[in-house]
Enzyme design. Sequence first.
Site, PDB file in Angstrom:
ATOM      1  N   GLU A 264       0.898  -1.177   0.123  1.00  0.00           N
ATOM      2  CA  GLU A 264       0.092   0.107  -0.017  1.00  0.00           C
ATOM      3  C   GLU A 264       0.863   1.299   0.104  1.00  0.00           C
ATOM      4  OE1 GLU A 264      -2.904  -0.361  -0.721  1.00  0.00           O
ATOM      5  OE2 GLU A 264      -3.036  -2.698  -0.280  1.00  0.00           O
ATOM      6  N   HIS A 267       1.686   2.423  -3.462  1.00  0.00           N
ATOM      7  CA  HIS A 267       0.602   3.030  -4.030  1.00  0.00           C
ATOM      8  C   HIS A 267       0.664   4.502  -3.427  1.00  0.00           C
ATOM      9  CE1 HIS A 267      -1.452  -0.022  -6.092  1.00  0.00           C
ATOM     10  NE2 HIS A 267      -1.573  -0.787  -5.091  1.00  0.00           N
ATOM     11  N   GLU A 293      -0.234  -0.563 -10.018  1.00  0.00           N
ATOM     12  CA  GLU A 293       0.011  -1.769  -9.225  1.00  0.00           C
ATOM     13  C   GLU A 293       1.779  -2.033  -9.561  1.00  0.00           C
ATOM     14  OE1 GLU A 293      -2.139  -2.835  -7.486  1.00  0.00           O
ATOM     15  OE2 GLU A 293      -1.386  -4.818  -7.031  1.00  0.00           O
TER      16      GLU A 293
HETATM   17 ZN    ZN Z   1      -2.254  -2.847  -5.030  1.00  0.00          ZN
END
Ligand code: ZN
Length: 499
Positions: A264, A267, A293
């Site tokens: 995370e 991201h 991603e």
């Molecule tokens: Zn992801």
Amino acid sequence: MNTNAVFSELNIHLRRAHLLDSIGQLLGWDEQVNLPPDSAAQRAAQHAALAETTHAALSDPRMGELITALETQRETLTLDQQVVVRWARRDYDRATKLPAEFVREKAQQGSRGYHAWAEAKKKADFASYAPVLEKNLELAKREAAYLGHAAFPYDYMIDRHDPGMSAAVIEKLFDELKSGLVPFVREMVGSPIKARTDLMRGFPVERQRDFLREVTEKIGFNYQRGRIDVSLHPFCSGTGADIRMTTRFDADNPLDSLFSSIHETGHGLYEQGLASDQHHTALGQAAGMGVHESQSRLWENQAARSRGFWRFFEPKFRAAFSEQLESVSSDELYLAINAVEPTLIRVDADEVTYNLHIVLRFELEKKLFAGTLAVRDLPKAWNDASQALLGLTPSNDCEGVLQDVHWSDGAFGYFPSYCVGNMMAAQLWYRALTLRPKLEEEFARGDFTWLLSWLRETIHAQGKRLDTLGLVRHATGEELSPKWLLRYLKERYGPLYLR
Ligand code: ZN
């Protein structure tokens, strides 16, 4: 009105739409993290009211006039302005070309679909869920038709998540990946070496929290513009100025929490790296799901499962959990960090076999859209593919076709992004190593700055100026290819399991 005045007015509209969208994200985050158990109905009403306001902003006829005016003066626009207008058009069409009746029907079907899926999964009863899937497929095709893609609805679904991608492009990439990966997974399965993840027991949650904070801060997440909390399923939401990440803790599975947090964080780093004054336009927004991603996977896998990374963090990890790790050797720890064990369940899969789960779903979706596979035949097709790709056959549909929530609300074309992200992450990693051969030695000293600045410059700063394939070309000088992912998996896991 001159071009710049029109463009400024368009920006005012885009900023308002973006702010409304960001409020919706905040409500969604709060729902997952803080919402008291009996407050769900009020939150649903808040979501609905805000969604109406957001839709009105996105479909404001004045916005349409401004976009059309700018399109007719295209030659007077700068390249960046053209990017903004192109994406504003795409979003405006999406907000206005779907009839209100269709939008309502789709929203209703989405929540009906979720409940039907949850029920079917509980009873392992695919037959009761099949009509929902058939309806979802029909709605997806109608949606594609409204937006002018009646001939290739699956391409439309893919392009929604990964702009510029199509089923044909993905098929070519996945076929090459599959032919290299299936035999490698067979070899890995035959290896007598097994990771001992069961050695990790009784890791106090408070200390896990401190450790992951230290790791995520060290790799560059700015906690002045974001935070991490706990939710059932980890996610990352928000935009640049305020990133909300979540994780979950399990005293007996500290690596799950650590690596999903690093995922995370990847991201979050992407979002924090987008142009801060342009979050409302395509210049300051993420390029697509696959690219997003790639950023999470690159940090989670290539970087955080590397030897260099653990040369720096292992002593710290041991200091934080000295009793728990007392009888775990360094080799055992590194093997647990890089555990491989084929499973029927995608969300439990390791990074070697994960991609085959995605290939399976892509191949079935493609056939569903082409009409060469009927929904009622899905369970058998799923099980056959599972055996062919993973060497495992589900004993019931919960372990097979009913395991994922995505199709229940019509999210087709979404799965391929995960694997596109994995391919891109590996390709970026080798490019980084070419430019910076001593990268892992820097990791071992606790210096992660080069990788982040390189990603900031080559990927984050681009916003949506380039699509997925364009970004790969821009960052690596080559076309997207699965050969890098295959090379990475063999180089990382071969020495650990195929000694
Ligand atoms: Zn992801």
